[in-house]
Design a protein around this motif. Sequence first.
Motif, mmCIF file in Angstrom:
data_model
loop_
_atom_site.group_PDB
_atom_site.id
_atom_site.type_symbol
_atom_site.label_atom_id
_atom_site.label_comp_id
_atom_site.label_asym_id
_atom_site.label_seq_id
_atom_site.Cartn_x
_atom_site.Cartn_y
_atom_site.Cartn_z
ATOM 1 N N THR A 25 -17.003 8.195 4.989
ATOM 2 C CA THR A 25 -18.034 7.309 5.016
ATOM 3 C C THR A 25 -19.176 7.823 5.597
ATOM 4 O OG1 THR A 25 -16.969 5.335 4.224
ATOM 5 C CG2 THR A 25 -19.288 5.143 4.366
ATOM 6 N N HIS A 141 -24.291 -5.541 -1.205
ATOM 7 C CA HIS A 141 -24.614 -5.812 -2.940
ATOM 8 C C HIS A 141 -25.496 -6.762 -3.119
ATOM 9 C CE1 HIS A 141 -25.115 -2.092 -4.849
ATOM 10 N NE2 HIS A 141 -23.481 -1.565 -4.971
ATOM 11 N N THR A 164 -31.078 -5.954 -2.774
ATOM 12 C CA THR A 164 -30.414 -5.125 -3.303
ATOM 13 C C THR A 164 -30.781 -3.423 -2.883
ATOM 14 O OG1 THR A 164 -32.753 -5.252 -4.673
ATOM 15 C CG2 THR A 164 -30.986 -6.692 -5.409
ATOM 16 N N PRO A 165 -30.555 -2.677 -3.827
ATOM 17 C CA PRO A 165 -31.202 -0.930 -2.639
ATOM 18 C C PRO A 165 -32.193 -1.214 -2.864
ATOM 19 C CG PRO A 165 -28.934 -0.816 -4.063
ATOM 20 C CD PRO A 165 -29.223 -2.485 -4.500
ATOM 21 N N HIS A 183 -29.555 7.263 -2.211
ATOM 22 C CA HIS A 183 -28.392 6.338 -2.840
ATOM 23 C C HIS A 183 -27.324 6.530 -2.363
ATOM 24 C CE1 HIS A 183 -27.453 1.974 -5.223
ATOM 25 N NE2 HIS A 183 -27.139 1.928 -3.734
ATOM 26 N N VAL A 184 -26.215 6.165 -1.784
ATOM 27 C CA VAL A 184 -25.150 6.474 -1.488
ATOM 28 C C VAL A 184 -24.045 5.350 -2.340
ATOM 29 C CG1 VAL A 184 -22.911 7.461 -0.124
ATOM 30 C CG2 VAL A 184 -25.407 8.357 0.161
ATOM 31 N N ASP A 185 -23.495 5.137 -3.225
ATOM 32 C CA ASP A 185 -22.718 3.985 -3.707
ATOM 33 C C ASP A 185 -21.359 3.778 -3.089
ATOM 34 O OD1 ASP A 185 -21.986 1.398 -4.593
ATOM 35 O OD2 ASP A 185 -20.577 2.637 -6.370
ATOM 36 N N LEU A 186 -21.332 3.055 -1.945
ATOM 37 C CA LEU A 186 -19.514 2.885 -1.186
ATOM 38 C C LEU A 186 -19.112 1.457 -1.815
ATOM 39 C CD1 LEU A 186 -21.668 2.741 2.435
ATOM 40 C CD2 LEU A 186 -20.147 4.608 0.816
ATOM 41 N N HIS A 190 -20.198 -2.311 -1.593
ATOM 42 C CA HIS A 190 -21.729 -2.150 -0.315
ATOM 43 C C HIS A 190 -22.419 -0.769 -0.846
ATOM 44 C CE1 HIS A 190 -18.886 -3.709 2.011
ATOM 45 N NE2 HIS A 190 -20.307 -3.748 2.878
ATOM 46 N N TYR A 191 -23.475 -0.614 -0.683
ATOM 47 C CA TYR A 191 -24.518 1.068 -0.526
ATOM 48 C C TYR A 191 -25.253 1.067 0.824
ATOM 49 C CZ TYR A 191 -28.368 -2.865 -0.341
ATOM 50 O OH TYR A 191 -29.035 -3.665 -0.236
ATOM 51 N N LEU A 193 -28.316 3.838 2.626
ATOM 52 C CA LEU A 193 -29.457 3.977 2.181
ATOM 53 C C LEU A 193 -29.932 5.111 2.451
ATOM 54 C CD1 LEU A 193 -31.428 1.009 0.489
ATOM 55 C CD2 LEU A 193 -30.408 2.180 -0.751
#
Length: 197
Positions: A25, A141, A164-165, A183-186, A190-191, A193
Motif C-alpha cells: 500500500t 470513504h 469524500t476524496p 488519487h489511489v483507490d485502496l 479507503h482512498y 490522496l
Amino acid sequence: MERFQNTGQPDWGWWSKLWPTPGATLRKLGIGAGESVAEVGCGSGYFALPAARIIEPGSVYALDLDEDLLAELNRLADQQNIENVVPIHGDARNLSAVLPERVDTLVVANTFHGIDDQAGFVQNAFDAVEPDGSLVIINWHERPRETTTVEGEPRGPPTKLRMTPGETEDTVRSSSAFVFNRHVDLPPYHYGLVFER
C-alpha cells in the motif's frame, strides 16, 4: 492535550483484514527507498514499521500522543530488528517543533477526518515537508459506518466525520500550496490522496 476525534487504535488483527500488505500500500502511494518519512498518528506502527523496511536506511519518524502505543511500537521494532524507526511523543498540530527535520513524505493514515483544525494542520504539514516532497493522506470513504464492516462489525470513524476524496482535496489545496498529484483507490473502504510540495 486534547486528542484528535476518534483516534482509538484498533488491533492489528482487523487492520490486517483491510491491508494484508501494508508495505505494498505504501509503495502504491509513492514511498520509496532512501526517503525520510514521518507518520502522524502512527499508533503501534502498522504503517510505520513497513515504511521503515522500504526506506532503510532512511528514518521513519513515528509520531503519536499515546505513550503506550509508542512503547508497543518500540517493542515490535525490536522484535522485528527494525532500527530506523524514531518514535516521537508529541502533538501533530505542532509538527515543525516536534519533528527533528523536514521529511520527504508525511503520511496521515486514518486520522485526518478527526483533526479539529484541518487547515492549520495542513499549513504545519507544508512546513514539515521538504521541497519536492509529498503529503499522503489515507482516509475512510464517506460511506455509512454500518456498511464498512470487518469480521461482521462496523468499523471506522462515525459517518458524520467521514470525508469524500473531493472534500479532503479541497481542504488541503485551500489551506496550503500543496499541489494535488493523484488519487489511489485502496479497497475495500479507503482512498489515498498524494499531494506534492
